[in-house]
Write an enzyme that holds these catalytic residues in place. Structure first.
Site, PDB file in Angstrom:
ATOM      1  N   ASP A  43      32.712  89.721  55.078  1.00 50.13           N
ATOM      2  CA  ASP A  43      33.834  90.615  55.372  1.00 50.13           C
ATOM      3  C   ASP A  43      34.046  90.709  56.880  1.00 50.13           C
ATOM      4  O   ASP A  43      33.139  91.100  57.616  1.00 50.13           O
ATOM      5  CB  ASP A  43      33.512  92.003  54.781  1.00 50.13           C
ATOM      6  CG  ASP A  43      34.719  92.919  54.834  1.00 50.13           C
ATOM      7  OD1 ASP A  43      35.338  93.035  55.913  1.00 50.13           O
ATOM      8  OD2 ASP A  43      35.042  93.518  53.796  1.00 50.13           O
ATOM      9  N   MET A  44      35.220  90.355  57.333  1.00 58.33           N
ATOM     10  CA  MET A  44      35.504  90.324  58.770  1.00 58.33           C
ATOM     11  C   MET A  44      35.266  91.672  59.439  1.00 58.33           C
ATOM     12  O   MET A  44      34.847  91.735  60.585  1.00 58.33           O
ATOM     13  CB  MET A  44      36.935  89.819  58.987  1.00 58.33           C
ATOM     14  CG  MET A  44      37.323  89.657  60.425  1.00 58.33           C
ATOM     15  SD  MET A  44      36.194  88.613  61.378  1.00 58.33           S
ATOM     16  CE  MET A  44      36.884  86.993  61.100  1.00 58.33           C
ATOM     17  N   ARG A  69      33.438  80.376  52.071  1.00 60.61           N
ATOM     18  CA  ARG A  69      33.683  78.934  51.888  1.00 60.61           C
ATOM     19  C   ARG A  69      33.593  78.204  53.223  1.00 60.61           C
ATOM     20  O   ARG A  69      34.028  78.736  54.245  1.00 60.61           O
ATOM     21  CB  ARG A  69      35.071  78.699  51.285  1.00 60.61           C
ATOM     22  CG  ARG A  69      35.152  79.074  49.823  1.00 60.61           C
ATOM     23  CD  ARG A  69      36.565  78.955  49.301  1.00 60.61           C
ATOM     24  NE  ARG A  69      37.008  80.226  48.750  1.00 60.61           N
ATOM     25  CZ  ARG A  69      38.270  80.529  48.453  1.00 60.61           C
ATOM     26  NH1 ARG A  69      39.225  79.637  48.640  1.00 60.61           N
ATOM     27  NH2 ARG A  69      38.570  81.697  47.958  1.00 60.61           N
ATOM     28  N   LYS A 112      44.911  92.168  37.275  1.00 61.44           N
ATOM     29  CA  LYS A 112      45.659  93.059  38.177  1.00 61.44           C
ATOM     30  C   LYS A 112      47.108  93.073  37.724  1.00 61.44           C
ATOM     31  O   LYS A 112      47.605  92.056  37.230  1.00 61.44           O
ATOM     32  CB  LYS A 112      45.595  92.538  39.617  1.00 61.44           C
ATOM     33  CG  LYS A 112      44.205  92.565  40.199  1.00 61.44           C
ATOM     34  CD  LYS A 112      44.247  92.223  41.682  1.00 61.44           C
ATOM     35  CE  LYS A 112      42.893  91.817  42.171  1.00 61.44           C
ATOM     36  NZ  LYS A 112      42.884  90.728  43.123  1.00 61.44           N
ATOM     37  N   ASN A 166      40.172  86.757  52.295  1.00 59.11           N
ATOM     38  CA  ASN A 166      38.863  86.207  51.895  1.00 59.11           C
ATOM     39  C   ASN A 166      38.952  84.695  51.822  1.00 59.11           C
ATOM     40  O   ASN A 166      38.114  83.978  52.333  1.00 59.11           O
ATOM     41  CB  ASN A 166      38.447  86.767  50.535  1.00 59.11           C
ATOM     42  CG  ASN A 166      37.876  88.153  50.671  1.00 59.11           C
ATOM     43  OD1 ASN A 166      37.136  88.435  51.620  1.00 59.11           O
ATOM     44  ND2 ASN A 166      38.236  89.031  49.756  1.00 59.11           N
ATOM     45  N   HIS A 184      47.953  79.415  48.002  1.00 62.16           N
ATOM     46  CA  HIS A 184      48.605  80.572  48.649  1.00 62.16           C
ATOM     47  C   HIS A 184      50.099  80.310  48.874  1.00 62.16           C
ATOM     48  O   HIS A 184      50.709  80.891  49.777  1.00 62.16           O
ATOM     49  CB  HIS A 184      47.982  80.876  50.047  1.00 62.16           C
ATOM     50  CG  HIS A 184      46.555  81.311  50.021  1.00 62.16           C
ATOM     51  ND1 HIS A 184      45.635  80.874  50.961  1.00 62.16           N
ATOM     52  CD2 HIS A 184      45.885  82.150  49.197  1.00 62.16           C
ATOM     53  CE1 HIS A 184      44.457  81.435  50.717  1.00 62.16           C
ATOM     54  NE2 HIS A 184      44.590  82.213  49.648  1.00 62.16           N
ATOM     55  N   ARG A 202      50.828  85.053  37.851  1.00 61.09           N
ATOM     56  CA  ARG A 202      50.370  84.149  38.906  1.00 61.09           C
ATOM     57  C   ARG A 202      49.508  83.065  38.252  1.00 61.09           C
ATOM     58  O   ARG A 202      48.616  83.364  37.460  1.00 61.09           O
ATOM     59  CB  ARG A 202      49.519  84.930  39.896  1.00 61.09           C
ATOM     60  CG  ARG A 202      48.890  83.996  40.900  1.00 61.09           C
ATOM     61  CD  ARG A 202      47.820  84.689  41.693  1.00 61.09           C
ATOM     62  NE  ARG A 202      47.308  83.753  42.672  1.00 61.09           N
ATOM     63  CZ  ARG A 202      46.048  83.757  43.070  1.00 61.09           C
ATOM     64  NH1 ARG A 202      45.182  84.613  42.588  1.00 61.09           N
ATOM     65  NH2 ARG A 202      45.656  82.886  43.972  1.00 61.09           N
ATOM     66  N   GLU A 251      52.745  88.836  47.546  1.00 63.48           N
ATOM     67  CA  GLU A 251      52.807  87.769  46.545  1.00 63.48           C
ATOM     68  C   GLU A 251      53.371  88.279  45.225  1.00 63.48           C
ATOM     69  O   GLU A 251      54.082  87.558  44.525  1.00 63.48           O
ATOM     70  CB  GLU A 251      51.401  87.173  46.349  1.00 63.48           C
ATOM     71  CG  GLU A 251      50.964  86.368  47.559  1.00 63.48           C
ATOM     72  CD  GLU A 251      49.464  86.177  47.660  1.00 63.48           C
ATOM     73  OE1 GLU A 251      48.763  87.164  47.974  1.00 63.48           O
ATOM     74  OE2 GLU A 251      48.980  85.058  47.420  1.00 63.48           O
ATOM     75  N   GLY A 277      44.415  88.522  58.753  1.00 61.81           N
ATOM     76  CA  GLY A 277      45.573  88.212  59.597  1.00 61.81           C
ATOM     77  C   GLY A 277      46.408  89.444  59.931  1.00 61.81           C
ATOM     78  O   GLY A 277      46.905  89.595  61.045  1.00 61.81           O
ATOM     79  N   ASN A 335      48.173  89.229  37.345  1.00 62.16           N
ATOM     80  CA  ASN A 335      47.290  88.239  37.951  1.00 62.16           C
ATOM     81  C   ASN A 335      45.970  88.325  37.191  1.00 62.16           C
ATOM     82  O   ASN A 335      45.166  89.226  37.416  1.00 62.16           O
ATOM     83  CB  ASN A 335      47.105  88.572  39.439  1.00 62.16           C
ATOM     84  CG  ASN A 335      46.229  87.555  40.142  1.00 62.16           C
ATOM     85  OD1 ASN A 335      45.652  86.669  39.510  1.00 62.16           O
ATOM     86  ND2 ASN A 335      46.125  87.684  41.453  1.00 62.16           N
ATOM     87  N   GLY A 380      44.632  89.992  54.516  1.00 62.28           N
ATOM     88  CA  GLY A 380      43.677  91.011  54.987  1.00 62.28           C
ATOM     89  C   GLY A 380      43.261  90.891  56.445  1.00 62.28           C
ATOM     90  O   GLY A 380      43.423  91.844  57.215  1.00 62.28           O
TER      91      GLY A 380
HETATM   92  P1  ADP Z   1      41.983  88.118  49.187  1.00 58.40           P
HETATM   93  O1  ADP Z   1      41.876  86.725  49.711  1.00 58.40           O
HETATM   94  O2  ADP Z   1      40.837  88.529  48.330  1.00 58.40           O
HETATM   95  O3  ADP Z   1      43.345  88.497  48.653  1.00 58.40           O
HETATM   96  P2  ADP Z   1      42.653  89.915  51.361  1.00 58.40           P
HETATM   97  O4  ADP Z   1      43.873  89.247  51.840  1.00 58.40           O
HETATM   98  O5  ADP Z   1      42.768  91.262  50.748  1.00 58.40           O
HETATM   99  O6  ADP Z   1      41.752  88.989  50.480  1.00 58.40           O
HETATM  100  O7  ADP Z   1      41.665  90.032  52.620  1.00 58.40           O
HETATM  101  C1  ADP Z   1      40.410  90.616  52.478  1.00 58.40           C
HETATM  102  C2  ADP Z   1      39.683  90.537  53.798  1.00 58.40           C
HETATM  103  O8  ADP Z   1      40.453  91.178  54.814  1.00 58.40           O
HETATM  104  C3  ADP Z   1      38.371  91.279  53.768  1.00 58.40           C
HETATM  105  O9  ADP Z   1      37.329  90.455  53.401  1.00 58.40           O
HETATM  106  C4  ADP Z   1      38.213  91.727  55.189  1.00 58.40           C
HETATM  107  O10 ADP Z   1      37.362  90.798  55.825  1.00 58.40           O
HETATM  108  C5  ADP Z   1      39.571  91.606  55.811  1.00 58.40           C
HETATM  109  N1  ADP Z   1      40.018  92.863  56.400  1.00 58.40           N
HETATM  110  C6  ADP Z   1      40.585  93.932  55.786  1.00 58.40           C
HETATM  111  N2  ADP Z   1      40.835  94.915  56.688  1.00 58.40           N
HETATM  112  C7  ADP Z   1      40.422  94.455  57.886  1.00 58.40           C
HETATM  113  C8  ADP Z   1      40.403  95.003  59.211  1.00 58.40           C
HETATM  114  N3  ADP Z   1      40.857  96.230  59.472  1.00 58.40           N
HETATM  115  N4  ADP Z   1      39.905  94.224  60.203  1.00 58.40           N
HETATM  116  C9  ADP Z   1      39.440  93.003  59.949  1.00 58.40           C
HETATM  117  N5  ADP Z   1      39.417  92.441  58.734  1.00 58.40           N
HETATM  118  C10 ADP Z   1      39.886  93.156  57.720  1.00 58.40           C
END
Ligand code: ADP
Length: 404
Positions: free
Chosen positions: A283-284, A241, A14, A211, A180, A91, A385, A333, A7, A331
């Protein structure tokens, strides 16, 4: 057969190396800060200690060479020779209307990916650098490209067209593509297996919330509608976004704030979403922490994020005239019980009977978070993925070998 999945981003690369006999990961890692002063190489071989190295890596060809050296290294390598890499899968974010499925790379394919640079200026040129870098290092090894947009090529015109003059579609291919796709395809497939029902008889809503975030109505195994559009900016509220906004805001805000097109683009892509509303983070995890500490901006950001996702789920249940299961992945979800709880707790009218204990469980694998009796099932399925890319590559290479 060993497949190297790549990727490539503009300054990062990556990788994961798969042994397709058992789909195990032999090694994975990334090269970051390509072209900057000190690049960082992270390498994780299966069953051996992790390696990190700071090196001068000015372009992608050197990055790929470095990865190959790591893979055959005397101490931490996992291969005897780079000849053991049978194919490379990449990818590629945007396949436009040209690629409804993955393909083996040849000159025509490369020309077409280049033609699509306009539609994905941040992504496709970087993927092309990755493809060329592999070609220079492994000239005899076949390469396959797997597109984020391909799964959504099944959308009907009523989903993929914008209600704007048709000339824009005919001349410039301005339409909805969705992204996605490999993730939505993977989790749909897994959901059918978990539900023990044929995928082509299911109505699923898959929520890839990382993200970047998108939601897809998967009807009988095909993407029927998805929240991202011509670019990954449309749809759900995301980390940085905006997702859906009134398009008239763009010229209005440009006039009022004296913004250039570039500035407004950057505002909507990089300075909106969770970070804009909370003023804290994209960041969630940090949003949830601040919320627990009583921060009102963080609470508002979370509420908007959840509300906009729930509206899409409702819309897609209407679009398919029903839904059998909702799937959470990526992340946020996969990890945020708070988000899943808030969304599902407010969807009881659909017939969701939520299982809060299962939702809060520390189990990281595939799981159901509704009761057995629930009319609509809710599942958490970790996405993969890279595995989809490896499988597509494997399949295409095998098919070609059999033909030849
Ligand atoms: P990308 O879109 O970059 O592939 P990911 O699917 O890895 O992103 O998701 C990254 C996001 O997941 C982070 O910004 C963070 O907000 C969220 N995240 C990761 N771990 C947790 C957690 N334990 N609780 C809530 N959110 C999380």
């Amino acid at each position: 057969m060993n497949i190297l999945v790549i990727n490539a981003g503009s300054s990062s690369l990556k990788f994961q190396l798969f042994n397709m006999n058992d789909e195990s990961v032999l090694a994975k890692g990334k090269v970051e800060r390509i072209g900057m002063d000190s690049s960082l190489v992270c390498y994780e071989p299966a069953g051996k200690p992790e390696e990190q190295e700071v090196a001068e890596i000015l372009e992608h060809t050197t990055a790929v060479r470095k990865v190959l050296q790591m893979l055959v290294h005397k101490r931490h390598g996992v291969l005897e020779s780079i000849d053991e890499i049978d194919a490379v899968g990449h990818r590629v974010v945007h396949g436009g209307e040209s690629f409804p499925s993955s393909v083996i790379v040849d000159e025509d394919v490369k020309r077409e990916i280049r033609r699509l640079f306009d539609l994905a200026p941040l992504h496709n040129p970087a993927h092309m650098l990755g493809i060329n870098a592999v070609e220079e290092n492994l000239p005899q090894t076949p390469q396959v490209v797997v597109f984020d947009t391909a799964f959504h090529q099944s959308m009907p015109a009523a989903s993929y067209l914008y209600p704007i003059p048709m000339v824009l579609y005919r001349k410039h291919k301005i339409r909805r593509y969705g992204f996605h796709g490999t993730s939505h395809a993977y989790v749909s497939d897994r959901a059918a297996k978990l539900l023990q029902k044929p995928l082509d008889q299911l109505k699923l809503i898959t929520c890839h919330i990382g993200n970047g975030a998108s939601c897809t109505a998967v009807w009988n195994g095909k993407s029927y509608d998805t929240s991202m559009g011509m670019t990954p900016l449309e749809g759900l509220m995301m980390g940085t976004r905006s997702g859906d906004i009134d398009p008239a805001i763009v010229p209005y805000a440009m006039g009022k704030e004296d913004l250039t097109l570039g500035e407004v683009n950057s505002m909507l892509n990089k300075h909106s979403g969770l970070i804009a509303i909370s003023g804290i983070s994209s960041d969630m995890r940090e949003i949830l922490e601040a919320m627990e500490a009583g921060d009102r901006g963080a609470k508002l950001a979370f509420d908007m994020y959840e509300y906009r996702l729930r509206k899409y789920i409702g819309a897609y249940a209407a679009a398919m005239n029903g839904v059998d299961a909702i799937v959470f992945t990526a992340g946020v979800g996969e990890n945020s019980a708070a988000l899943r709880g808030a969304v599902c707790g407010n969807l009881t009218f659909l017939g969701i009977e939520f299982d809060e204990a299962a939702n809060l469980s520390r189990d990281r694998g595939e799981r159901r978070i509704t009761t057995e009796a629930s009319r609509v099932q809710v599942l958490v399925i970790p996405t993969n993925e890279e595995l989809v890319i490896a499988r597509d590559t494997h399949e295409l290479i095998l098919a070609r070998t059999n033909v030849v």
